[in-house]
Design a protein around this motif. Structure first.
Motif, PDB file in Angstrom:
ATOM      1  N   LEU B  47       0.829  -1.208   0.000  1.00  0.00           N
ATOM      2  CA  LEU B  47       0.000   0.000   0.000  1.00  0.00           C
ATOM      3  C   LEU B  47       0.868   1.267   0.000  1.00  0.00           C
ATOM      4  O   LEU B  47       0.561   2.234  -0.695  1.00  0.00           O
ATOM      5  N   MET B  48       1.964   1.227   0.772  1.00  0.00           N
ATOM      6  CA  MET B  48       2.795   2.413   0.890  1.00  0.00           C
ATOM      7  C   MET B  48       3.629   2.667  -0.367  1.00  0.00           C
ATOM      8  O   MET B  48       4.245   3.711  -0.496  1.00  0.00           O
ATOM      9  N   ALA B 143      -0.074  12.842  11.224  1.00  0.00           N
ATOM     10  CA  ALA B 143      -1.203  11.929  10.963  1.00  0.00           C
ATOM     11  C   ALA B 143      -0.702  10.676  10.256  1.00  0.00           C
ATOM     12  O   ALA B 143      -1.113   9.551  10.583  1.00  0.00           O
ATOM     13  N   ALA B 144       0.221  10.842   9.297  1.00  0.00           N
ATOM     14  CA  ALA B 144       0.757   9.683   8.567  1.00  0.00           C
ATOM     15  C   ALA B 144       1.555   8.780   9.518  1.00  0.00           C
ATOM     16  O   ALA B 144       1.455   7.548   9.468  1.00  0.00           O
ATOM     17  N   GLY B 147      -0.825   6.960  11.695  1.00  0.00           N
ATOM     18  CA  GLY B 147      -1.484   5.924  10.887  1.00  0.00           C
ATOM     19  C   GLY B 147      -0.582   4.710  10.715  1.00  0.00           C
ATOM     20  O   GLY B 147      -1.028   3.573  10.843  1.00  0.00           O
ATOM     21  N   CYS B 148       0.704   4.963  10.437  1.00  0.00           N
ATOM     22  CA  CYS B 148       1.658   3.846  10.264  1.00  0.00           C
ATOM     23  C   CYS B 148       1.770   3.051  11.563  1.00  0.00           C
ATOM     24  O   CYS B 148       1.790   1.815  11.548  1.00  0.00           O
ATOM     25  N   LEU B 150      -0.457   2.832  14.033  1.00  0.00           N
ATOM     26  CA  LEU B 150      -1.693   2.096  14.346  1.00  0.00           C
ATOM     27  C   LEU B 150      -1.890   0.916  13.403  1.00  0.00           C
ATOM     28  O   LEU B 150      -2.304  -0.158  13.823  1.00  0.00           O
ATOM     29  N   ASN B 151      -1.596   1.116  12.129  1.00  0.00           N
ATOM     30  CA  ASN B 151      -1.859   0.045  11.151  1.00  0.00           C
ATOM     31  C   ASN B 151      -0.797  -1.046  11.188  1.00  0.00           C
ATOM     32  O   ASN B 151      -1.110  -2.224  11.107  1.00  0.00           O
ATOM     33  N   TYR B 152       0.464  -0.658  11.318  1.00  0.00           N
ATOM     34  CA  TYR B 152       1.538  -1.651  11.225  1.00  0.00           C
ATOM     35  C   TYR B 152       2.160  -2.017  12.578  1.00  0.00           C
ATOM     36  O   TYR B 152       2.845  -3.030  12.681  1.00  0.00           O
TER      37      TYR B 152
END
Lengths: 45, 305
Positions: B47-48, B143-144, B147-148, B150-152
């Motif tokens: 995704l990244m 925010a990015a 997000g990283c 929390l997601n990864y």
């Protein structure tokens, strides 16, 4: 916090930050006036 | 005219660089497909790589329109995105390896570094590429980063250690022995690719699979490492040397006697490996028998049964 919720919020944040910034950069580069393109001036009357 | 030549040169240079990169990537993937495990390359962290593609397009548009400021911003942003995505992917793969193994060292914090770079890339793109105020750009970056995280998630921070019967930490020795054995197996597989004989290739594949199964057993119970020392130091090493030697000679001269000898050696190696695997499994069964016996005696003594 449940694992799926944490991942979902993380994914939303990634899309909101990375996706939006990327698309805005593209829109900005397309919409700003070009410097290199040759311009044709209107003939003086 | 000069500007046009410069633009054409830049486009040509970037196209050549892209083609070379893709060629290298395809070759690496082809090598990976040849691995006996048969696993496809993981899609973790893809995704990244996809999300920042508009930044690359923005850089190309800025280049075509001769806008130096946005071009620098977009190019720097995309470079940071790409580096961050590569680090993040490496971190995710290391984490997968860490989860799979029963003994492992703490992996490098690639995920954290990748997340940091992606946050920085987002801020740079929002500031120089999209033209936001630096404070807003910093908010984009945070925010990015969040997000990283929390997601990864963060990188693993605790090593999976193992101790011997006397309580001495033997993690490094076990990992070194397993890594050395894995290198030998890979060398056998690589040498096998140079041998143009379907039957011998099949035998070599079976030997490599058996060796990997034995390594898995050793990893599950590192106490067996002492018993399997001969297998690791003598047989595996010997199999590697013989296979490499045969692959080199086989490429130069065709000798039927040599083929027969090599076939016999491979049969012996396969048998030895099977015996070794059987021994390790039997040891586990014996250990379990002893444990059951001890438990039964204890229960009898306490009048439970």
């Amino acid at each position: 916090m449940p694992d799926f919720l944490r991942k979902f919020i993380g994914l939303l944040l990634i899309f909101a930050a990375v996706g939006v910034a990327s698309c805005q950069a593209l829109v900005a580069s397309c919409s700003s006036p070009a410097n290199a393109l040759p311009t044709v001036s209107a003939p003086l009357r | 005219m000069g500007r046009f030549l410069l633009l054409a040169g830049a486009v040509l240079a970037s196209s050549v660089a892209l083609i070379l990169f893709l060629k290298w990537k395809i070759q690496t993937m082809a090598e990976r497909y040849r691995l006996p495990s048969g696993q496809l390359p993981s899609a973790k962290g893809v995704l990244m790589f996809l999300l920042p593609l508009p930044v690359l397009a923005a850089a190309a548009v800025s280049l075509a329109r001769g806008q130096l400021g946005p071009l620098i911003g977009d190019a720097a942003g995309y470079g940071l995105f790409l580096s961050g995505a590569l680090l993040l992917r490496r971190g995710l793969l290391s984490e997968g390896e860490y989860d799979r193994r029963r003994i492992a060292k703490v992996p490098w914090p690639f995920k954290t570094l990748g997340g940091g770079l992606i946050g920085l890339a987002t801020a740079v793109t929002a500031w120089l590429g999209a033209g936001h105020h630096p404070a807003i750009a910093a908010a984009f970056g945070l925010a990015a980063l969040l997000g990283c995280y929390l997601n990864y998630g963060f990188d693993p921070r605790v090593a999976k250690r193992v101790t011997d019967g006397y309580g001495v930490d033997t993690t490094d020795q076990v990992l070194e022995a397993l890594a050395q054995a894995e290198r030998s197996i890979v060398a056998i597989e690589q040498a096998g690719r140079d041998i143009r004989n379907a039957e011998l290739n099949d035998r070599l594949r079976r030997i490599a699979k058996l060796a990997r199964d034995i390594l898995k057993l050793l990893e599950e119970d590192p106490r067996d490492l002492r018993r399997a020392r001969k297998f690791l130091n003598v047989y595996l090493d010997g199999a590697q040397k013989v296979t490499e030697g045969y692959a080199k000679t086989h490429a130069r001269v065709a000798a039927p006697d040599l083929d027969d000898n090599f076939r016999r050696v491979l049969v012996t190696i396969e048998e030895v490996f099977q015996e070794q695997q059987q021994k390790l499994l039997e040891t586990d069964i014996t250990d379990l028998d002893v444990q059951i016996e001890v438990l039964a005696t204890q229960l009898k003594r306490e009048g439970v049964i």
